[in-house]
Every structure is written in C-alpha cells, then in structure tokens.
Design an enzyme around this catalytic site. Structure first.
Site, PDB file in Angstrom:
ATOM      1  N   ARG A   1      41.381  26.672 -21.564  1.00 18.80           N
ATOM      2  CA  ARG A   1      41.249  28.072 -21.308  1.00 18.80           C
ATOM      3  C   ARG A   1      39.779  28.937 -21.952  1.00 18.80           C
ATOM      4  O   ARG A   1      39.282  30.466 -21.723  1.00 18.80           O
ATOM      5  CB  ARG A   1      41.973  28.951 -21.961  1.00 18.80           C
TER       6      ARG A   1
ATOM      7  N   GLU B   1      58.939  38.054 -24.239  1.00 18.67           N
ATOM      8  CA  GLU B   1      58.206  39.091 -23.758  1.00 18.67           C
ATOM      9  C   GLU B   1      58.612  41.022 -23.723  1.00 18.67           C
ATOM     10  O   GLU B   1      59.934  40.506 -23.058  1.00 18.67           O
ATOM     11  CB  GLU B   1      57.439  39.203 -21.893  1.00 18.67           C
TER      12      GLU B   1
END
Lengths: 302, 302, 302, 302
Positions: B223, B120
């Site tokens: 999801r 990230e």
C-alpha cells in the site's frame, strides 16, 4: 521448574526497573510480568508483555477517542453483553505474550490453535536441555474404559512403579545417546537437526506464544475443560489465574457465558420446556440418543 | 481532519498522564501515542497502543529469559538477517493498535488484509457524520492510458471543476436525504441499517485496527507502493513514518530488503549474469515478454 | 436478478458437459452447480465448485485410507458427535466456492468473516453496472425502538413512498454522474478508481467467495440468525438450502446443535436446575439482569 | 512405505470407480488421486481431493460467469502477470487435500504453516504403529561448520554405524516399552495419552492436510529450498511434481518468479546498476556486509 541463577537474575533485573508509559496499564497484570509460574515438574508460564485491559475492550467496541466517559458499571455491562452475544472483535483488541516451557507432547496439542504467533526454541540450531516430564504418581493413570481418549483410575503398586521406571530410564538413555551422537569429541558429530529425532515426546521445549484475548479464551475453554488432557490443562489453569487478574470483567463474563455455561441442543431445549410444563420426559420420548440423554442429565442435574 | 474540542481534550488528558510499567517501552512510539496524524481532508491515523520494540524481535527469535546480553549491534545484525531470510515469526511478536478515520472506498481495500483485528464504527447502530472525501485538485486525475487500474494526468480546467462539483453536490444531497430518512420528526424514521445504503463511498468511517509488525510490513509493502491508489498510500505513508520511529532497525531492514528491493525472475537473473559477462542482451534473446523486459530495464537502470 | 443471454448461455454450456472424475461426488450439490439462485432484487448465489461430502468429514476424522468400511449410520453418529463436542477440523475438510452478486453494504458485513478466500470485481479496473438494491416495500422498516441495531415496524404510506423515491432517484443520479465523469467523449475522463467513490452503498458488486464448511457454518449461524440484517440473511438462507443438499448429515447436526440450540449461562443453568426441583425462581432471585432474564424466558418458553 | 493389502485394496477400489461431475476436472491431477507416492523409508503423500485448475485461477481473477472466452494463451499470460505482481487471492481459489505419513519431527516443522486445515491421527485415541524413520546412510551427516542450523559432510565408517545403531535400538526399545505400558494383559494398562510420551520424534504419524494453492506455493518455496532440512524437502519435492501436473501454467510461473527468482536488496540493486555501467564494485564499496556480499556473488554468478 529450573531457572538458572543467571535466568533468575535477568528476571529480577527486569522487574526492578519500571519505566514511564502513556499506554494503558493493567495493574493486575504488572505483578505477573516476567515471573515464572511453575507448571508440571520442569515447566513454567511467564508473562512477557501485554496490551490492553477491560477498558480497552469497551473503547474498541465504541470506537472512541479517549477512555470514554462511561462509568465503570457500564463497562462491565457492555463486556457481559458482548460476550453473551458472541461479539468477538472487541476481545481481539487485547493481546498477551507468554514464555512457556512445556513437554513436546503438550506443545503438539497447543500448536493446533492456529490464530497465534509462536517462536519455538530451535533444536536444529541449539542443543536441548536434559529435562523430561515424569508424571507425579497421582497422574499415572490407566486408559479409561468409557472414554477412548481419556484416562481412568490412578495406577497402583508395581504397575505404576514400572511405568515411572520406564519413562525415567528411556528418557535418560535417549538423552545420553543424543549427547553421544552430537559430540564433536574425537568424531565429527551428528547434525543437531538429525540427533533430535532420538528424543522422546516428554522432553521439554520452550516458546514465545502471543495471542489475542478472544483466541486465548477459545484456547482456555477447550484446554481448561475437564475433558482436556491433564498435562495441558495444568498450563491452561495457570493462564486462567493470570487472565482473571488482567481483565477481571472479561474473565467473569467468560466464566458465566462460556466456561460454566451449557449448550443445549434443539432436543434438549424442547425437553426442558416440556419438563417445566410438568411433562414426564424420558430418554425414550426425548428424541435424544442414550449418550446425549446422559449429557442432558448432567447439565440439568437430574 | 476534524477533532471536536471534546475529542481533543480526551487526547490531551491521556497524554498528560504517564504511568509506570515494567513492560518494554519504545520511546520513539510514546511520542506518537493518541495524537491524530492528519491524512487526506478529514482522515487521521492515531496510535492507541503498541507492544514490543526492536529488542523484543530479537528476544523472541532467541527465546530468551531476559533482554539478552547481546550488544545493540548484534540486535541490528540479527534483525537484518531475519528480514533477509524471510523469517516472519519474530516480527509477529510486535503489535500495534491504530485508530483510523478513512473514506469507505479506502476501507474496502484495507480490509482485504485479513490477518488483523478490526472494530469499525457501526452505521447499523449509530449515525454517520457528514464528512466526505473530496480530492484536492492535484489528485483529480484521468484514467491511465497504460494501466487499466491506475490514474494518469491531472485533470484541468472545466473537466476538473465539473468533477469536484459533482462529488460535492452528490455527497451533500445524499447526506441530506440520509438525514431526512432517519429523522423521527413527524414520522417514524427509517432504520439506520437501511438509510446508510444511500451514502456514497467517499463518506468517512472509522475503525480500530490492530496488527502485528510482520503483517503490517506486508500491508505497507503493497500500500505504500507507487502502484497503490493514492488515497490508501497516503495512510500507508503516515504509518511508515510511525514505524520508523517505533522499531528503527526493523524499519531499515524492511526498506533495504523489501521496499527498495527488487525481485528478479529466473530469466532476469540469467540476463544479469550474461550482461555482467559482457554479453549483449536484448528483449529478443532475453526470454522475457516485452512487458517483463520493460520491468527489467526499470530495475537495472537501463 | 439479471443474467444476460450470454451469461445464461455460458451457464447452460457448463451444465451440459459432465466429465469423469475419481473424486468424491455429492449428488445433492451437482444439481446446484453454476445455477444462479436469485437473492434480493438483482443479486444471486451460484455454486462454482465444491470439495467433499458427509463421508469426507468422517474420512478425515478417522484419517482413513479409503472411504472406510463403517456403515452410513455410523457416519451420521460420528458427525453428530463431532458437532456436539466442538470438533472443528473435520468440517474444515469440505470446501465450497460461490459466485455472489450482492449490494456493497452487504459485502461490507460479509467480508468481516476473515477465514475465507475472496476475489471481488474491481471497480479500479472495470466499470460497475447500473444495478442498485431497492428494498421491496415490506422491507422498508423503521428504526427499532428496543434494539439500537435493528429495524422495527414496516413503514407505511407517504413515508415509505418518500424513502423509495429517494433511494431510486439518488442511485440514478449518482450513477449518471459516475458515467459522465468517466466518459472519454470530448474529455479525458476521470480515473475509474476515483469515480467509483460517487456510488452509494446499495450498488451491486460481485465476488468469488471460497470457504470451508466449518467457517461457513459459523457464517450461517451469525447471518441466518433472526438478529442479522435482513439483506444478508436473505443470502444466508439461500446458502442454508444449498448446504442442506450438499452435506445432509452435517446440516442436521448443525441445525440441532447450533442453529436451534441455546447457550445457557452459569446462572441460567442454575435456575433451570432449581426450577426442575420445584423451586419458584424469579428475576430477583435468579442472579440475572432484567435483560438476561427476558432472554432466559424466551429460551425455556415461559 | 508400508500399505497393508487392505489399504491397497481400498485405494484400488476408489481408482476403479469414476463418477460423473459438472465440476472442473484437472486431468493431470486425476492420475494422482489416492495413489501413495513414497517418501523417506515409510512415508507417503497421497492426493485425496482437489478443487480447480489453471482456468479456475483466471476465472476468479476475472470474476467471470463461465469458463471465459479468453484463449489459452491469455490464461497463461494472466497467471504469469498475477504471480509476478504478487496477486495472491486468485491462487487461493484452488485447493488440495493430501494424506501424508511423516515422522513426528517433520510434522512439527510442517504444522508451523498455519493457513491450512489438519486432521492428525490421534495417539490419545489410537495406538501408533511401530514405524520409525531411520535415515539412509547418505543422509547421516555431520553438523555444518558454516551454518548453525544445517548439516555438512556425510558421516563415514564407525561413527555413521554407531548413529544408525543408536537410532534403531532406541526406537525399538522405546516402542517395546510403549507396548508394555499400554498392555491390558495382566494389568490395567497405562492411558494411551500418557504412554505416547515415551516415543521418540522419528516415529511416523499421519494426517489429512488441506491447503489452498497460494499457501501451498509459500510452503514449497520454503520447504523445497536447498536450506530446508532434507527430510521435509523430500516431501516438498514430491508435492512439487504433483502441482506441476495439476496446474502447469501456475507451476511454471511459480518456478520463474519464486523458486528460481532472486530478491535483490536496495544495496544489491545499486551494485548491479553500477557494475552494468562499468564501475568496479567490491565488498568494501558495496554497502553490504561480508555475508550479504557472498550472497550477492552467488546470485549474479561472480
């Protein structure tokens, strides 16, 4: 190693047929693709696929949009920094898939590395080949006298001969019986999932093994180490050569900061500091056990 | 979505430059490489790299030496069999690496899928951009009255306007203050690792996310489901489209045996059997709670 | 830290009620059970459950039937050997479950340790409390000039005051707006899963976190390190104290062979050897970069 | 099963010595602690330690401070809801540690479940016992004619006798040779790490295996299934009984929503709906292959 002509033909066909891709290509790895690197007497390691290269490690570390505008020198510096400071996630961004043929007792050590993907040839479903690992004479060694889980001197003469004879004869007999039990010639034939239990641990199996570079480095640090059993080290050594061609910067950083690095305990660090100040340090005043002291001497070359 | 001209130029350069490889190439995936698929107001999903295709799933399941001599029809049949019978390891043999730009509150749900590799963008190291997720009016919805963790009707009129105004104003003010705190203009400037704590959860972050196909399917099943929060579902839906192009056989098997499949409890199976025998089954004699009975009715279409 | 009287009463009730068990009991850990160790301004760490102790590490390493007949001294020696030689699986045989209350930006670093089990308080389902981390004045520090991802000197005077004022005011305002948006008083009320996006990263969340001792040591080595961000280090330090009481032998081995140990690169090992032989070694003839040379000097105390 | 008197004495000593703890105690599990449940001819499963119970699942799902004030009925309802809707993390909050003695070919299947902790008895370090799995006559079965990886009818008469004779004779001979090779009587003695390769896959090994309840359920769903090989199913069945005593609510939910549940593909759901509307559905108009249609008939009891 024993590839059949058909298998070799399949490999040749795959290597004869390059295609276009927009993905990152690692030239050092393309030359290994599909080829069977021999290991031990019948085993091999083949690269089936790979993802990423040195630049991909940096690209992920920088979360960048393209290849980045940084110079090649910067890439190597960044990779060395990441390795030195135990950043693991950028190395996870490279992945490799191998086809490995290996004795079952080696497979049993290997599988303990859990962060990897595996498809093994199924002896419930299929019939195993008559291929057994018989060590070369220079690897038939005695139990170590100093290390409970290692081997010592190479066996000589009659004792070595007896060992090799036993291994060969028992492998052959067990396999003959395996074939007899599963045969459907004049009988029903034992289920393969049961018959396989008669086969000794030096029989060869095969698997596809896929792993990221961080976890592969962890595997190599433990299995290419001098304390690893020779038979798994032989595989690790071949993979080391492949990785050095695939991601040369990461490989050199791994060599310098892991493979050839040394971990000094708090006591060892203290002793080095005292010795560099000119102090006379002995095991007695080192704070280390006799065994640690020997390990320390090995590291600092005394 | 907001790619700068420099970012777009990097993407264009990568797409203009095909190279030769001996690896498996998935044509359906090559067309996606590097392109930014827009999601929400500023987010995107980009395919950075991939490994494998439908044939690679079969090749691993068969532990084969080459591409295999089996027909294409056999490949689809094998993939459907593997999916139906919960074989996971062959699907792990495909891997994809994505670059995703997403709001922090979506990232917090996403990261709960642990079997993946992530790098990230670091707000300790770098300064975040002024980009916040502000829902489109049709997604500004009330708390659900029936589902404690879901949303109900779309808000209307003043209430909707107030929400959007709050979100915009607070985002802007918090970011202004973030900039003021880290500024080194006439002051020392607060550490970035501290200043970031003033930023709300609708700010965008970015990451490289690498995952194998088995774990990606698990992610998509949860999801891309109707019960997932809309904002993460928007990402999952885009990824579904990409996977359908990459591994079309595996995708169709996944649709039939996971996405559009139904899990019947022991009690539900029993009720179906009784109903097919002509028995009148009600919630009272079903062995199910009221809630399960409603779920059952949904499945069997009563 | 802010436990309500009801929460404190629940903790007291649990601690008042010992039960009999045949399992291994670690007395040093029993005294911590359920108690909330305060961390930062509103956070805490509580031990909810544990499995194993020092003896359990040895028992697993020996795959023994009972507690083993080996002496306590042997246990400590074995644990130190296992730690020194990077045996990880025996340490995985101990497990601990913690209840942690922590700011979201700390949770985001923490969750990157993937080999653990987590249940987090759901802001889709529930309403978060009005609790924000506001650093103590001695932790409001400037961006480091030498380390891009660290902090330097403590801010003074007006600048420090402005920072604290901003953090407090923005937290309060964002929370007021959060409450306004979800309120069902005279309006429908925004879905909680949406409203939470207005909350900044210094708001507190809570989770149950369960991890084995090997992975906990890995967490502590990285997060109790001087380079970790202070706010996560504060949690790691509290956990270090708990672990030292739980498994004292393993803890001391961890201190000596990990926390206070040093990793010397191949070049560093070479330099130490040369220096101990009396050679004059400088950065120029060391084979190290300037940065590595400084790291080397720190280790050997020059 | 073969526990030596010393091993039995160690187990008795541990069971005679309850201690006080503040932790959650699961009475149904205490009665199993340390006892060796026999499996196959020489194997066993022993519970060495455990963490958590049904209430601990709920406590983690609620991230609560104490045991919670919810009623027992609520706990079972919550657990059923969590299981039905594929919430995995609360079940990960329970953990169990087993000592298992099992044949190597069973161990090789078992180890494929990667999310677990394992310490296996080391045949590099120690000498294996002379204990081999010889199937009971009712388990000596032919290769299945319909399932490539299964067994069919039990073998009869001479064929069965030959199989058992082969397995016994080869085990004995291979073990005799193993002992001869490692003997240090009048010779150096082969290294144990090499000698073990002569031992067939029906020899018994042992390990400590630690796993969380979610991953244990996954293991049981696959290995207590009718399609699993009998020899690993025998272990799974014993563990099922232990889990039912340990966490009775979770166990019943697992039975209803996993073990005895059925997964209907999109096509199967469609067929059920059509049949319930009174339509005549055949394989031809079902959209299913012949094989899927048979699986469907099994599920709905036609």
């Amino acid at each position: 190693m024993s590839l059949s002509p058909e298998q070799q033909a399949e490999i040749d066909a795959l290597r004869a047929n390059p295609q276009q891709t927009l993905r990152t290509v690692a030239p050092g790895m393309e030359k290994h693709l599909y080829l069977a690197h021999p290991v031990l007497d019948h085993g091999f390691v083949r690269v089936i696929d790979y993802m990423g290269d040195d630049a991909a490690i940096c690209q992920a570390a920088r979360v960048s949009y393209g290849k980045g505008t940084k110079s090649v020198q910067n890439d190597e510096g960044l990779i060395r920094y990441l390795m030195r400071h135990w950043h693991s996630t950028p190395f996870e961004m490279c992945e490799v898939k191998l086809h490995v043929k290996l004795p079952v007792f080696v497979a049993r050590q290997w599988i303990r590395h859990r962060t990897a993907n595996v498809n093994e040839y199924s002896a419930r479903y299929s019939i195993l080949d008559r291929e057994f690992y018989i060590p070369a004479p220079e690897h038939v060694a005695a139990q170590s006298r100093v290390n409970n889980q290692g081997r010592g001197e190479v066996l000589q003469g009659d004792e070595a001969a007896r060992v090799l004879e036993i291994l060969k004869a028992d492998s052959a007999r067990c396999y003959d019986h395996y074939e007899q039990m599963i045969s459907q010639d004049g009988q029903q034939g034992l289920a393969r999932e049961l018959a396989r239990m008669n086969l000794p641990a030096n029989i060869y199996t095969q698997w596809y093994w896929k792993v990221d570079l961080h976890n592969l480095f962890h595997f190599l640090r433990l299995r290419a180490d001098a304390h690893a059993q020779y038979e798994i080290r032989a595989y690790a050594d071949v993979i080391c050569g492949i990785v050095a061609d695939w991601v040369p910067y990461a490989w050199r950083a791994f060599e310098d900061y892991r493979m050839n690095a040394a971990s000094l305990s708090a006591q060892m660090v203290d002793c080095v500091r005292r010795m560099l100040r000119g102090e006379q340090v002995t095991q007695e005043n080192s704070g280390m056990s006799a065994r640690e002291w020997r390990e320390f001497q090995d590291i600092v070359g005394l």
